[in-house]
Design a protein around this motif. Structure first.
Motif, short mmCIF file in Angstrom:
data_model
loop_
_atom_site.label_atom_id
_atom_site.label_comp_id
_atom_site.label_asym_id
_atom_site.label_seq_id
_atom_site.Cartn_x
_atom_site.Cartn_y
_atom_site.Cartn_z
N ALA A 144 1.09 -1.16 -0.22
CA ALA A 144 0.06 0.07 0.64
C ALA A 144 0.89 0.90 -0.24
O ALA A 144 0.29 2.32 -0.75
CB ALA A 144 -0.84 0.24 1.21
N GLN A 145 1.78 1.17 0.79
CA GLN A 145 2.58 1.76 0.94
C GLN A 145 3.55 2.50 -0.29
O GLN A 145 3.37 4.28 -0.65
CB GLN A 145 3.58 2.17 1.92
N LEU A 146 4.27 1.56 -0.85
CA LEU A 146 4.36 2.18 -2.52
C LEU A 146 3.65 1.83 -3.55
O LEU A 146 4.27 2.12 -4.96
CB LEU A 146 5.50 0.76 -2.63
N MET A 147 2.15 2.01 -3.38
CA MET A 147 1.50 1.43 -4.65
C MET A 147 1.55 2.90 -5.22
O MET A 147 1.55 2.31 -6.82
CB MET A 147 0.13 1.28 -3.98
N GLU A 148 1.61 3.71 -5.14
CA GLU A 148 0.86 5.46 -6.40
C GLU A 148 3.05 5.79 -6.03
O GLU A 148 2.90 5.48 -8.20
CB GLU A 148 0.92 6.58 -5.00
N SER A 149 3.91 5.14 -5.84
CA SER A 149 5.29 5.25 -6.62
C SER A 149 5.28 3.96 -8.02
O SER A 149 6.10 4.68 -9.38
CB SER A 149 5.81 5.86 -6.20
#
Ligand code: NAI
Length: 780
Positions: A144-149
């Protein structure tokens, strides 16, 4: 008494885990449970008992969800979803992390409750199920933390209906819920009717974590509730369970536009070579088939042992079986606990009693006087076609036969309608790594078995289902590309002028292209193709079921293509591109003549571009080495799907065909392509390009005719591994329904309509490959 005498006479002392805390939790809840909807428990309703399979005692009474309950759960998930998605990856990560922490904090309560409810040994729930469930939430908090990047093009699917089985109740919940909510979806989950208690305790944890209302909803009940979820207004169904129910869900969701992943049964081979460390291989086998009483979808339930060591191996195995302890699952020293329910016990008993073949061995263990227990069982000397070598037993029953050569081992291993997992034991790593790619399975374990981790995708091929859970590869099951999908606009053929049939006395009927040769349609029928002014351009054959059969046979026979190197495939794709380029004007005129537009030149140029892009990817769409938390690597290898059947886009006569063919070929697949219905002549001209480009016979097969005629037999064919459709006729229902026969993968454009001027190579590469995770332990 001497020390030696004491030692010899020593009996084993039970070490039962204390169940008081778990039983107290049940009493606190009033021993009766409602559903968890919109962040709160509903009042308990009429329902059914949940029993401890080791004793038969009632643990709690659960509610059977009604249609109103399912509707309320779906509504709550739908309402919560946009806000949950907008919270953003890092915001959601906090909640997943909080859940992971709470699962850790209450690990013992979860483990004891799981064992009471399911009957599995406490050693397993304590050391495997619950820690792995925590790991899934930690791991996906990171996703979830990395999803956007890392996944900038991905967005949530929406509301996911999730239906899980009883063999790993909390772990299966974690496999489903963690990636779904990490990616911004909300869920309605139904645990299995035998084992819902840890899911209800999990609901309690969601409350404690302050998870926003409606993100996780849990409804209890039997298969009828599962059917209601499948029929509800959800965007995806994720199912783990039996192949027969998986097939029904495939049929029920056909044409609805709902995304689907199925993790189904297996009959996984466990292959022991003569140079294996036999004692380790025996110990591995204990884990493969007696872990969780053999109620494991990927259980190593089919032992294949090399003939020259078979006697020695069976002797060791039987000696080990004699020492297995069966009994109270709460006893920390127990190896085999209770089967989940008397119903499952009956299934296992009937299957074993009905078998007359081979030689059955059961150690003379004392079974507990009550509860659902089945002794560890070995049936050796079976023939590959014996029912018990083919049917999933889902119990502590190992069946076996012998082999002589590695090639025979592969043949026997792959002689199954399933393809979930496989295990290879050999001290010769060259041999093991030679075998791994040849085994038809989603997971291969070398010198170990039942290794799982959130970082490594899990899932099968063939009738073991499709889709992966875990790892980067699992995320595509819970996301879709950003942007709105629009329905495809129907594209119709032009009608002819009255005299156009007789305008040209020369027969200009383009043939089909099958097995590297031009072939007449079996039907003997053809149809005219007109330009936008009604002038006749030529005829094409009307392909039918028989032509599909010939084309699939040719594609199936061209297996060697899948073993070529990416480098070689790139060379051939570049060559096709070059040869198309040399004839660009001719193709451009043909396209313009058929479509009545002036876009042919651009279409040819883009098609050449696609070929070059696919060639570029052929040796670069790499796998990964997943970092799993043990001394092992999980090599996520990208493999071709096999034979892909595709109905090409109507509106882009050449580009629609090339955009599908090129990435499929680049990844080592063989294809059966149905050309654009209204504008087929660019495809039939394309044979000459293929013939001059060193494409081996059978790798590309092209049919013409009506998509409505071709779709069903293509999707139903047992030797086709995936079907794609970009036809402007909505064929989703036809294709998805027919695909249920052998549960092949499908991709129908209405769910992701494509703008052919854009490069969708990544999506095509994803669809053109299967990920196989090969686990190789190393070091100490
Ligand atoms: P099942 O496939 O019937 O049950 C799995 C889940 O699906 C449960 O939650 C159940 O309530 C639900 N379900 C049942 N019918 C449904 C329907 N028509 N629509 C939607 N959901 C439905 O498995 P069952 O009967 O519990 O076990 C039968 C056999 O299935 C076992 O003997 C074993 O061979 C296999 N199995 C395989 C599993 C796996 O992990 N691959 C897990 C459980 C069972």
């Amino acid at each position: 008494m001497t020390i030696k005498e004491k030692f010899d006479a020593m009996d084993y002392g039970p070490a039962p885990e204390n169940a008081a805390e778990a039983l107290a939790w049940l009493i606190d809840q009033g021993d009766r449970f409602g559903h968890f909807i919109n962040g709160a428990f509903t009042a308990p309703q009429d329902g059914f008992d949940s029993r401890n399979p080791a004793t038969g005692e009632v643990l709690a009474t659960l509610s059977q969800a009604t249609q109103d309950d399912v509707d309320a759960a779906v509504k709550s998930a739908r309402t919560a979803q946009p806000k949950w998605e907008k919270l953003g990856g890092p915001g959601r990560a906090r909640f997943l992390y909080a859940i992971a922490r709470l699962l850790q904090k209450h690990a013992r309560l979860f483990a004891v409750l799981e064992t009471l409810d399911n009957g599995k040994p406490i050693r397993e729930s304590r050391d495997i199920d619950i820690p792995l469930a925590q790991r899934h939430f930690y791991y996906h908090a990171g996703m979830a933390q990395l999803m956007e990047s890392e996944l900038p093009e991905a967005q949530a699917l929406g509301v996911c209906g999730q239906i899980i089985p009883w063999n790993f109740p909390l772990l299966m919940l974690a496999w489903k819920v963690a990636p779904a909510i990490a990616m911004g979806n909300t869920v309605v989950l139904k645990p299995a009717e035998y084992t819902s208690l840890t899911a209800l305790l999990f609901a309690d944890i969601c409350q404690q974590a302050g998870l926003p209302k409606g993100v996780v909803n849990i409804v209890t009940g039997d298969g009828a509730v599962g059917e209601m979820i499948v029929a509800a207004e959800v965007d995806k169904i994720a199912f783990t369970g039996s192949t027969s129910v998986g097939r029904r869900i495939r049929e029920a969701t056909a044409g609805t536009g709902k995304a689907l992943t199925l993790e189904l049964g297996g009959k996984s081979p466990y292959i022991v070579f003569d140079d294996a460390d036999l004692d380790s291989a025996v110990e591995g086998l204990v884990d493969a088939i007696w872990f969780n009483q053999g109620q494991v979808c990927c259980a190593g339930s089919r032992l294949l042992v090399q003939e020259n060591i078979a006697d020695r191996f069976y002797t060791k195995l039987k000696a080990r079986m004699d020492k297995l302890r069966i009994g109270n699952p709460l006893d920390k020293s127990i190896d085999i606990g209770a089967v989940v329910d008397p119903v499952q016990l009956e299934t296992i008993t009937t299957l074993v009693a009905g078998n007359q073949a081979g030689e059955t061995y059961q150690p003379s263990l004392r079974l507990p006087p009550q509860g659902s227990f089945f002794p560890p069982t070995l049936i050796q000397g079976l023939a590959p076609s014996d029912p018990l070598m083919q049917e999933e037993i889902f119990g502590p029953v190992l069946v076996s036969c012998t082999f002589r050569t590695p090639a025979e081992a592969v043949e026997l291993a792959n002689n199954s309608r399933y393809g979930l997992a496989a295990t290879v034991w050999s001290e010769n790593i060259n041999l093991a790594l030679d075998l791994a790619p040849k085994l038809v399975a989603g997971v291969v374990w070398i010198n170990g078995t039942n290794m799982f981790d959130a970082a490594a995708g899990f899932g099968g091929v063939r009738e073991s289902g499709f889709g992966r859970e875990g790892g980067w590869e699992g995320l595509s099951a819970y996301t879709r590309p950003k942007g709105k999908t629009k329905p495809l606009a129907p594209v119709a053929a032009f009608a002819g002028k009255q005299d156009s049939h007789s305008a040209d006395p020369v027969d200009r009927t383009a043939k089909m292209y099958i097995g590297g040769k031009q072939a007449r349609p079996d039907s003997g029928y053809s149809k005219p193709v007109f330009n936008s002014h009604g002038g006749l351009l030529g005829h094409v054959g009307m392909g039918s079921r028989k032509d599909i059969r010939n084309a699939v046979e040719a594609a199936a026979g061209a297996k060697a293509w899948s073993k070529t190197t990416g480098h070689l495939r790139a060379q051939i794709l570049y060559y096709i591109g070059e040869n198309l380029s040399a004839r660009a004007d001719e193709f451009a005129h043909r396209i313009d003549a058929m479509t009545g537009k002036k876009a042919g030149a651009k279409e040819v140029e883009t098609a050449i571009e696609r070929l070059f892009t696919a060639a570029a990817w052929a040796d670069k769409y790499d796998g990964q080495a997943h970092g799993v938390p043990m001394r092992a690597v999980a090599l996520a290898m990208k493999e071709p799907v096999g034979v892909i059947g595709a109905l090409c886009a109507d509106e882009a006569p050449l580009l629609g065909l090339v955009s599908v063919m090129a990435p499929a070929l680049a990844m080592g697949n063989r294809v059966v392509l149905a050309a654009s219905g209204p504008f087929p002549l660019a495809a039939t001209d394309f044979y000459q390009v293929l013939e001059t480009s060193d494409v081996p016979a059978g790798v590309v097969n092209i049919l013409t005719g009506e998509a409505t005629e071709l779709a069903q037999p293509l999707a139903a064919h047992m030797n086709v591994d995936a079907v794609w459709s970009f036809s402007s006729t909505d064929l989703a229902q036809t294709i998805e329904e027919a695909s249920a026969l052998n549960l092949k993968r499908t991709w129908v454009a209405h769910a992701a309509s494509l703008d052919w001027s854009h490069d969708h190579s990544r999506k095509f590469l994803l669809e053109a490959t299967e990920v196989k995770n090969i686990w190789v332990p190393y070091g100490e």
